[in-house]
Scaffold this motif. Sequence first.
Motif, PDB file in Angstrom:
ATOM      1  N   THR A  39      63.913  34.749  95.770  1.00 51.99           N
ATOM      2  CA  THR A  39      63.943  35.462  94.580  1.00 51.99           C
ATOM      3  C   THR A  39      62.960  36.253  93.923  1.00 51.99           C
ATOM      4  OG1 THR A  39      63.891  33.509  93.041  1.00 51.99           O
ATOM      5  CG2 THR A  39      66.295  34.162  93.916  1.00 51.99           C
ATOM      6  N   GLY A  40      61.520  35.740  94.426  1.00 48.63           N
ATOM      7  CA  GLY A  40      60.411  36.191  93.870  1.00 48.63           C
ATOM      8  C   GLY A  40      59.977  37.582  93.945  1.00 48.63           C
ATOM      9  N   ALA A  41      59.137  38.133  93.112  1.00 55.62           N
ATOM     10  CA  ALA A  41      59.118  39.475  92.927  1.00 55.62           C
ATOM     11  C   ALA A  41      58.293  40.172  94.164  1.00 55.62           C
ATOM     12  CB  ALA A  41      58.118  39.873  91.841  1.00 55.62           C
ATOM     13  N   PHE A  42      57.509  39.466  94.576  1.00 56.37           N
ATOM     14  CA  PHE A  42      56.665  39.683  96.043  1.00 56.37           C
ATOM     15  C   PHE A  42      57.791  40.541  97.137  1.00 56.37           C
ATOM     16  CE2 PHE A  42      52.485  37.601  95.371  1.00 56.37           C
ATOM     17  CZ  PHE A  42      51.891  38.639  94.288  1.00 56.37           C
ATOM     18  N   LYS A  43      58.899  39.623  97.210  1.00 53.08           N
ATOM     19  CA  LYS A  43      59.882  39.797  98.088  1.00 53.08           C
ATOM     20  C   LYS A  43      60.477  41.045  97.782  1.00 53.08           C
ATOM     21  CE  LYS A  43      64.070  38.274 100.025  1.00 53.08           C
ATOM     22  NZ  LYS A  43      63.966  38.466 101.227  1.00 53.08           N
ATOM     23  N   GLY A  44      60.618  41.588  96.590  1.00 54.67           N
ATOM     24  CA  GLY A  44      61.330  42.837  96.349  1.00 54.67           C
ATOM     25  C   GLY A  44      60.211  44.085  96.187  1.00 54.67           C
ATOM     26  N   MET A  45      59.119  43.830  95.788  1.00 59.71           N
ATOM     27  CA  MET A  45      58.080  44.821  95.545  1.00 59.71           C
ATOM     28  C   MET A  45      57.671  45.737  96.934  1.00 59.71           C
ATOM     29  SD  MET A  45      55.034  43.116  93.237  1.00 59.71           S
ATOM     30  CE  MET A  45      53.952  44.770  93.862  1.00 59.71           C
ATOM     31  N   THR A 101      67.382  38.990  89.613  1.00 54.33           N
ATOM     32  CA  THR A 101      66.303  38.073  90.077  1.00 54.33           C
ATOM     33  C   THR A 101      65.087  38.956  89.876  1.00 54.33           C
ATOM     34  OG1 THR A 101      66.353  38.785  92.230  1.00 54.33           O
ATOM     35  CG2 THR A 101      67.785  36.882  91.858  1.00 54.33           C
ATOM     36  N   PRO A 102      64.021  38.243  89.857  1.00 53.48           N
ATOM     37  CA  PRO A 102      62.702  39.137  90.074  1.00 53.48           C
ATOM     38  C   PRO A 102      62.526  40.042  91.100  1.00 53.48           C
ATOM     39  CG  PRO A 102      62.253  36.804  89.197  1.00 53.48           C
ATOM     40  CD  PRO A 102      63.769  36.732  89.693  1.00 53.48           C
ATOM     41  N   ALA A 103      62.897  39.364  92.204  1.00 54.81           N
ATOM     42  CA  ALA A 103      62.908  40.303  93.479  1.00 54.81           C
ATOM     43  C   ALA A 103      63.681  41.525  93.188  1.00 54.81           C
ATOM     44  CB  ALA A 103      63.499  39.447  94.910  1.00 54.81           C
ATOM     45  N   GLU A 104      64.910  41.586  92.748  1.00 55.52           N
ATOM     46  CA  GLU A 104      65.798  42.630  92.431  1.00 55.52           C
ATOM     47  C   GLU A 104      65.061  43.533  91.579  1.00 55.52           C
ATOM     48  OE1 GLU A 104      70.223  43.555  90.179  1.00 55.52           O
ATOM     49  OE2 GLU A 104      70.073  41.828  91.414  1.00 55.52           O
ATOM     50  N   PHE A 164      59.711  44.516  84.015  1.00 54.72           N
ATOM     51  CA  PHE A 164      59.183  43.319  83.463  1.00 54.72           C
ATOM     52  C   PHE A 164      59.941  42.141  83.515  1.00 54.72           C
ATOM     53  CE2 PHE A 164      57.246  41.590  79.686  1.00 54.72           C
ATOM     54  CZ  PHE A 164      56.227  42.329  79.269  1.00 54.72           C
ATOM     55  N   LEU A 165      59.143  41.107  83.923  1.00 50.83           N
ATOM     56  CA  LEU A 165      59.613  39.824  84.011  1.00 50.83           C
ATOM     57  C   LEU A 165      59.280  38.832  83.015  1.00 50.83           C
ATOM     58  CD1 LEU A 165      58.586  39.733  87.766  1.00 50.83           C
ATOM     59  CD2 LEU A 165      60.518  40.520  86.879  1.00 50.83           C
ATOM     60  N   GLY A 166      60.143  38.399  82.348  1.00 56.78           N
ATOM     61  CA  GLY A 166      59.963  37.218  81.089  1.00 56.78           C
ATOM     62  C   GLY A 166      59.761  37.848  79.848  1.00 56.78           C
ATOM     63  N   LEU A 167      60.955  37.682  79.155  1.00 56.54           N
ATOM     64  CA  LEU A 167      61.074  38.263  77.738  1.00 56.54           C
ATOM     65  C   LEU A 167      61.337  37.084  76.495  1.00 56.54           C
ATOM     66  CD1 LEU A 167      63.882  40.686  78.698  1.00 56.54           C
ATOM     67  CD2 LEU A 167      61.497  41.067  78.485  1.00 56.54           C
ATOM     68  N   ALA A 218      54.232  31.079  89.349  1.00 53.06           N
ATOM     69  CA  ALA A 218      54.688  30.826  90.864  1.00 53.06           C
ATOM     70  C   ALA A 218      55.998  31.136  91.495  1.00 53.06           C
ATOM     71  CB  ALA A 218      54.344  29.310  91.441  1.00 53.06           C
ATOM     72  N   ALA A 219      56.945  30.835  90.398  1.00 50.55           N
ATOM     73  CA  ALA A 219      58.453  30.967  90.755  1.00 50.55           C
ATOM     74  C   ALA A 219      58.657  32.298  90.738  1.00 50.55           C
ATOM     75  CB  ALA A 219      59.362  30.009  89.845  1.00 50.55           C
ATOM     76  N   VAL A 220      58.217  33.011  89.692  1.00 50.30           N
ATOM     77  CA  VAL A 220      58.576  34.309  89.450  1.00 50.30           C
ATOM     78  C   VAL A 220      58.079  35.338  90.463  1.00 50.30           C
ATOM     79  CG1 VAL A 220      57.876  36.434  88.181  1.00 50.30           C
ATOM     80  CG2 VAL A 220      58.637  34.492  86.951  1.00 50.30           C
ATOM     81  N   TRP A 221      56.946  34.931  91.228  1.00 50.69           N
ATOM     82  CA  TRP A 221      56.255  36.063  92.364  1.00 50.69           C
ATOM     83  C   TRP A 221      56.531  35.364  93.627  1.00 50.69           C
ATOM     84  CZ3 TRP A 221      54.590  40.422  90.530  1.00 50.69           C
ATOM     85  CH2 TRP A 221      54.297  40.524  89.447  1.00 50.69           C
TER      86      TRP A 221
END
Length: 284
Positions: free
Chosen positions: A80-86, A50-53, A6-9, A72-75
């Motif tokens: 650090t973007g989430a797409f990098k870690g998914m 990070t979102p990626a982690e 979950f990204l963004g609290l 845009a920054a999160v994904w």
Amino acid sequence: MTQIAFLGLGAMGIRMAQHLIDAGHSLTVWNRTESRAEPLLEQGAQWADTPAEAAQGAELVIAMVRDDDASAAVWLDEQTGAFKGMSDNAIAIESSTLSVDWVKELAQQAQQRGKQLIEAPVSGSRPQAQNAELVYLVGGDAHLVNRAEPVLSLMGKKVNHTGEMGSGALAKLVTNTLMGIQVTTIAELIGMLKRQGQDPDAILEAVSTTPVWSKTAGIVRKSMVSEAYDPQFPVDLIEKDLGYCLQAADQVAPMTSAARTVFNEAQEQQLGEWNMTVVAKLYE
């Protein structure tokens, strides 16, 4: 048990994430400010830098951030973007309120990276998030929506599949625009009733028995008459959403534009962090 990131609290995200912990899912969280995550970490959630982690090993990756730029920054951030870690089998779920153009662009970016994405913005504010009573407006592939629905249903009371990517954003912007126009109209009418020497609450009580009254109007009336402006849906956010609606309408939306002007005035008077109903003060 599902592994979820979950990204963004913020005010909404932390309430939504709580339901996932309560349901027994394994939760990894990321937020720009780590201290916001402390209540969840105390209950067993894992922190990611990070979102990626956060996205590594997750079956679902949910984002709930402020606007297009934050999304845009999160994904998409290359480091650090989430797409990098998914993983390619995971589902990215963008629940933020975004512009239609950005949602479509994000979908293209996901496809280019071999990632699976749906959009799932929500109708409702902090009380609905707290009580798992959000209404989801979901755009994207039906198979992915069906896979995600059991988890979304833990945070909301209704999951509506609106169609292809971008349709969810449109549904959310239509919802918030209808709300914003009602808010500004009721504020204006309360000001008029006061100038006429009338009790606005008494007049609006009578109007509430007519077919034109809505549930939103009732909530707005109560807030404005009692001058209860603690933030549930801040001026800054509804103004942002009306701006996105104007983009989608190609600026051909005079009612939306007029409502946004009212919220702009509230921002100029340093009221942007207060609940959207604070615009009633403009007519005092």
